[in-house]
Design an enzyme around this catalytic site. Sequence first.
Site, mmCIF file in Angstrom:
data_model
loop_
_atom_site.group_PDB
_atom_site.id
_atom_site.type_symbol
_atom_site.label_atom_id
_atom_site.label_comp_id
_atom_site.label_asym_id
_atom_site.label_seq_id
_atom_site.Cartn_x
_atom_site.Cartn_y
_atom_site.Cartn_z
ATOM 1 N N GLY A 105 12.000 -25.582 11.850
ATOM 2 C CA GLY A 105 13.071 -26.555 12.009
ATOM 3 C C GLY A 105 14.113 -26.046 12.985
ATOM 4 N N GLY A 142 18.435 -26.252 13.877
ATOM 5 C CA GLY A 142 19.756 -26.571 13.358
ATOM 6 C C GLY A 142 20.807 -26.429 14.436
ATOM 7 N N PHE A 150 22.906 -24.158 14.993
ATOM 8 C CA PHE A 150 23.135 -22.819 15.511
ATOM 9 C C PHE A 150 21.848 -22.091 15.887
ATOM 10 C CE2 PHE A 150 27.129 -23.556 13.368
ATOM 11 C CZ PHE A 150 28.039 -23.059 14.283
ATOM 12 N N PRO A 156 13.160 -16.275 1.811
ATOM 13 C CA PRO A 156 11.812 -16.565 1.311
ATOM 14 C C PRO A 156 11.313 -17.869 1.919
ATOM 15 C CG PRO A 156 13.318 -16.055 -0.496
ATOM 16 C CD PRO A 156 14.163 -16.218 0.715
ATOM 17 N N ASP A 202 27.836 -29.307 3.366
ATOM 18 C CA ASP A 202 26.792 -30.072 4.047
ATOM 19 C C ASP A 202 25.631 -30.342 3.096
ATOM 20 O OD1 ASP A 202 25.734 -31.475 6.170
ATOM 21 O OD2 ASP A 202 24.783 -29.728 7.088
#
Length: 613
Positions: free
Chosen positions: A296, A298, A300, A364, A416
């Site tokens: 994924g 994000g 940052f 993890p 968030d």
Amino acid sequence: MDRTISLIAIWLIFGFNYVSKVYGNAEGDALNALKTQLTDPNNILQSWDPTLVNPCTWFHITCDQGNSVSRLDLGNAGLSGQLVPELGQLSKLQYLELYGNNITGKIPEQLGNLTQLMSLDLYLNKLEGDIPDTLGNLQQLRFLRLNNNTLTGTIPNSLTTIGSLQVLDLSHNNLSGIVPINGSFSLFTPISYDGNLNLVIQAAPPQSPVAPDSQSPSVSNSATGAIAGGVAAGAALLFAGPAIAIAWYRRRKPQDHFFDVPAEEDPEVHLGQLKRFSLRELQVATDTFSNNNILGRGGFGKVYKGRLADGSLVAVKRLKEERSQGGELQFQTEVEMISMAVHRNLLRLRGFCMTPTERLLVYPYMANGSVASCLRDRPDTQPPLDWPIRKRIALGAARGLAYLHDHCDPKIIHRDVKAANILLDEEFEAVVGDFGLAKLMDYKDTHVTTAVRGTIGHIAPEYLSTGKSSEKTDVFGYGVMLLELITGQRAFDLARLANDDEVMLLDWVKGLLTDKMLEKLVDEDLDGAYVDDEVEQLIQVALLCTQGTAMERPKMSEVVRMLEGDGLAERWEEWQKEEIFRQDYNQAHNHNIDWIIPDSTYNLSNEQLSGPR
């Protein structure tokens, strides 16, 4: 004849009672024994009725599919009294949570019989006496938190045999003796023992070698034995020495100047449970950060799937190459937040890597991705989330957030909360992740003023308008996440404009409720396989969490209780009365009404919820 019938009736009654005692609900008897030993000023245990066939309908009790008690959750319940040996009869128990009460007395040795236990949380009580050596029998235990009691004696060596142990917190007791460093939790398990002034943090001395046979007349045999003993002792020291040195080094070595910690303060407070990875380790694990391993992206940076040298799967979050102040701040925040917040419904940070050019976090690997991906981006071969899993996700996420708000000192707000930040492990247990936007809250502060962060559709109105965030902004985001779980829809979706619908999920749901179109509300992927009453309850919780005023929203600890069946009806009835009052007031003063549920839909009846199947 009458006498014969009477004898048969007596025999049947006796036989039924005997069978009930022998084969019946021993678990119910054990829980009732606990109830009789506890003082319950808040009537938390009011539903614990010993006359029922089994305790699976009691509040704060969770049962597995075989109707065996798998979870006892009485954290922060205001209870006092003592634990009872009968708890050892709950043979299927996996979670025993009695933290944050005023329980006194000793920890029963019989808890060692709970061989399926995965979490034992007895912290923040007034327990005394020794830690039972029998707890070493709990070979499936992952979390053992006994901190903030008045326990005495030594740390049992048997605990070092628990290979599954992930967190061991024995801090702030009166323990003494030597902290074992051999065994499974020595250098790898997060262990906290601060506040035990009489604990000695060093290795136990190696055992003396076995003496030679005293019956042997041979002097040479004695010499040989002495030499062998010396060699054995030297070998023991050879292997024990590095372990001692590493343990001492980890506790004493100053970390890089990264946290702005005063020199006299031990940085281990922040990093004691984390492993510091080398950049090379993570490059090898992710195939040099291959695009094929991206999980994924994000704000940052990117998240990569990786496999460490020991074979374990991890998720590696790599900050963007440009060393912006925001990226540095997020890295510091995540490391500090997650190292302090340890709960099975919070994403556990395994370690980090910091070089002059790189900042990486190691988590993890979550086998089932995020709730958002399971709802909307799953492959065709993966079945949709069923209704029981969605309920479990709702409760697990609520427990994780409640821990952040109520059990971290200082408090933590996430800022968030959304379906994309609720991750799912291999058992579809909800894990709250991405603390990059978390903010510390001092108990004296009611809000934190900062630049608005978050995701459109999840941001509470008061946070958006004033920049002041609080734990109630998390509650709002959680309420929207519940609506995502129920509807399968995105919190903000321009595609809904094509149908002249609202782009904001909350407004869209409110419109459906107003127009009595509840058949469109529940996710089509469920294909009607849900329980109407339970959907109704989740909708009620979501609406309570997303009220426009922060003060009117419940705390996350209250949300947990409502999801467990305690207090929702009363809170919902109170909310209905307030909405009726507002409606009458606004109509009398010709005010615009953004959204009011009509009287006929107040009860969200089953017929309305079910709709066509």
